[in-house]
Design an enzyme around this catalytic site. Structure first.
Site, PDB file in Angstrom:
ATOM      1  N   GLY A  40       8.844 -29.183  43.624  1.00 12.73           N
ATOM      2  CA  GLY A  40       8.946 -29.412  42.190  1.00 12.73           C
ATOM      3  C   GLY A  40       9.495 -30.799  41.875  1.00 12.73           C
ATOM      4  CG  HIS A  41      12.763 -32.078  43.185  1.00 14.28           C
ATOM      5  ND1 HIS A  41      13.272 -31.953  41.913  1.00 14.28           N
ATOM      6  CD2 HIS A  41      13.403 -31.142  43.943  1.00 14.28           C
ATOM      7  CE1 HIS A  41      14.189 -30.988  41.903  1.00 14.28           C
ATOM      8  NE2 HIS A  41      14.274 -30.485  43.119  1.00 14.28           N
ATOM      9  CG  HIS A  49      17.224 -28.340  40.296  1.00 12.88           C
ATOM     10  ND1 HIS A  49      18.289 -29.085  40.756  1.00 12.88           N
ATOM     11  CD2 HIS A  49      16.382 -28.186  41.341  1.00 12.88           C
ATOM     12  CE1 HIS A  49      18.100 -29.356  42.050  1.00 12.88           C
ATOM     13  NE2 HIS A  49      16.950 -28.827  42.425  1.00 12.88           N
TER      14      HIS A  49
END
Lengths: 328, 328
Positions: free
Chosen positions: B55-56, B215
């Site tokens: 997700g990064h 996040h």
């Protein structure tokens, strides 16, 4: 509207100033008239100039540098640059071998670059890019739109010019790449032009615009979001119908994000597209995945396929050193 | 939730498959246990392994390759990978000179990499990255969080390892870069984790989260959006208070987008930051602008400053060839 800006009127100037500061080894920004030029144009090489409205970054200014563009003329967001910018850029970077303009097919860009071409007192030609197979005519276009395939044209013609090809030969390569390239995309969200301050279009939480343009222009239809594989299959159907590849054809597959789509999803699209192309007997021999031809903060993506032959492959692989495309 | 996915359970597998297909010349993806490895690790070199929740992207898998990481262990979205992944990656890429784990400081990653470090039957060490000056402890952290400065650590230690430095020397370089690096960011929007299907947090149309984590964790405060220059000035105030640069210090300035912020705005932030740093007597000698350490589709950006000395500068400039960072 939430954006990193100071004043709407200063967005372009401040952004280009940051580009210059971050990449002073590659490019120089000229203001009034505004264009971005390669710091060290190569004597005797055909000068390649592109441009268009901003908001599609890194296209085009991020592709100025060795192996690609000599200059990029930057208009306001989603607004064509003007002939004076193109003339000043041409005077600034030409080194005696003529100027080739690479232009995305939109009414404003087409008109302004044509005008510059006629006014310019240097031998020149235009490659018009119209790779988007979604629609024949659209909001800003007579004929097909120029979209993410423009990068492919700029990269390959850029390499061709470095090898010493003359103006007519460079134009021929550009026209050939354009004919060998087809693209189509979908959008999940709109984008927000700073000066407008609100979304370009409205779209429901479960809808996508199928065949969207890179300014948020309508495509073929509005419909519910489908699984990635189904989206990819229909995009590739449209693209391959246009390209009609021979069995066993070698292609470049470019998965382009419109700005707000995570890289994770773009690679997932590449996986889906690779499976479908393999099943249709098409070989993906080169890939490019990322946000390269964007529409500000639009969520969505496009697929671009270019039919490659050994010459185009060699030109694609040739070294390039720009702010946003860099390999050796 | 509008995303390019087929099934939520298959996102990671399909995305990594696309990564592998697009970059087969650079990296190989291993599944069960899952990690991304450099296709050709260099014998006798310290093996560098990083990882974390996905997700990064492009962090970390996009930085596997010559001059940077030997392997990246990929967890589910925003979820730490497990020790079995780290052990398998280490066994796969080590070539006798030991293993250095580069870890972002989050409770899950820290625990799992520590466990792998203890279980691994190969000489190894850990560099813990904690560059985020926004908060001291946070939702997922004891101590400061590791954010976009991780890229700087991975690049510089990657180059150090290529020059033949041993494990202790590589760890020392990594710790030194971490101490010389400070970051802080703001978010305009939330992000949406595929498995959750809805925004991680709610935020009003005119608000930003100042000091946000990667996040979507809270930062220092929620407040109305301010002009870019005001945001930059406060971020740099926090960063420079931490780094306390000497007058005339040379720095790397990394402007990082969280995923959905247009490149145009990131360059504008670079312009604003450059002005402020110059006014404070700090010289920006290297720049990196783009979406490198992202939080899925979050709109926002962070600034990272690293105090550079001639050795670090040389290591930063050394050639790198990965999917997402590439220069020669």
């Amino acid at each position: 509207m939430k954006k990193f800006i100071n004043h709407v009127d200063q967005v372009l100037h401040e952004s280009l100033s940051g580009l210059q500061a971050a990449h002073a080894d590659i490019l120089t920004v000229h203001f009034d008239p505004t264009f971005v030029r390669r710091t060290a144009p190569r004597p005797g090489k055909v000068a390649l100039i592109s441009g268009g409205g901003t908001g599609h970054e890194p296209l085009h200014a991020g592709f100025v540098g060795k192996g690609m563009l000599d200059a990029a003329c930057t208009g306001q967001v989603f607004t064509s640059p003007t002939p004076d910018q193109m003339l000043a850029a041409a005077e600034s970077v030409h080194t005696g071998a003529g100027v080739l303009f690479i232009v995305k097919n939109y009414a404003g860009d087409s008109m302004n670059f044509q005008m510059a071409s006629e006014m310019l007192d240097i031998e020149n030609a235009i490659v018009m890019v119209n790779d988007d197979v979604a629609v024949q005519n659209s909001t800003h276009t007579t004929g097909r739109r120029g979209v993410a395939g423009t990068l492919v044209v700029e990269k390959i013609v850029g390499a061709a010019a470095e090898t010493g090809l003359d103006l007519a030969q460079c134009k021929a390569v550009g026209d050939r790449v354009n004919r060998a390239t087809a693209s189509m995309g979908v959008a999940f969200t709109s984008c927000t032009v700073p000066a407008a301050g609100r979304a370009t279009f409205d779209i429901d939480d479960d809808e996508m615009e199928f065949g969207v343009g890179i300014h948020g222009e309508p495509g073929r239809r509005r419909e519910p979001v489908r699984p990635a594989q189904a989206i990819v299959d229909e995009l590739l159907d449209c693209i391959l119908t246009d390209l009609n590849p021979a069995p066993g054809a070698n292609v470049l597959l470019h998965v382009n994000g419109f700005g707000a789509t995570p890289l994770m999803e773009l690679y997932l699209l590449h996986h889906c597209a690779g499976k479908t192309l393999a099943a249709r007997g098409v070989n993906v021999v080169r890939s490019l995945v990322g946000n390269y031809t964007t529409a500000l903060d639009m969520a969505g993506a496009s697929l671009t396929v270019t039919l490659m032959d050994p010459e185009l492959l060699q030109l694609w692989d040739a070294p390039v050193r720009t702010a946003s495309l860099n390999w050796s």
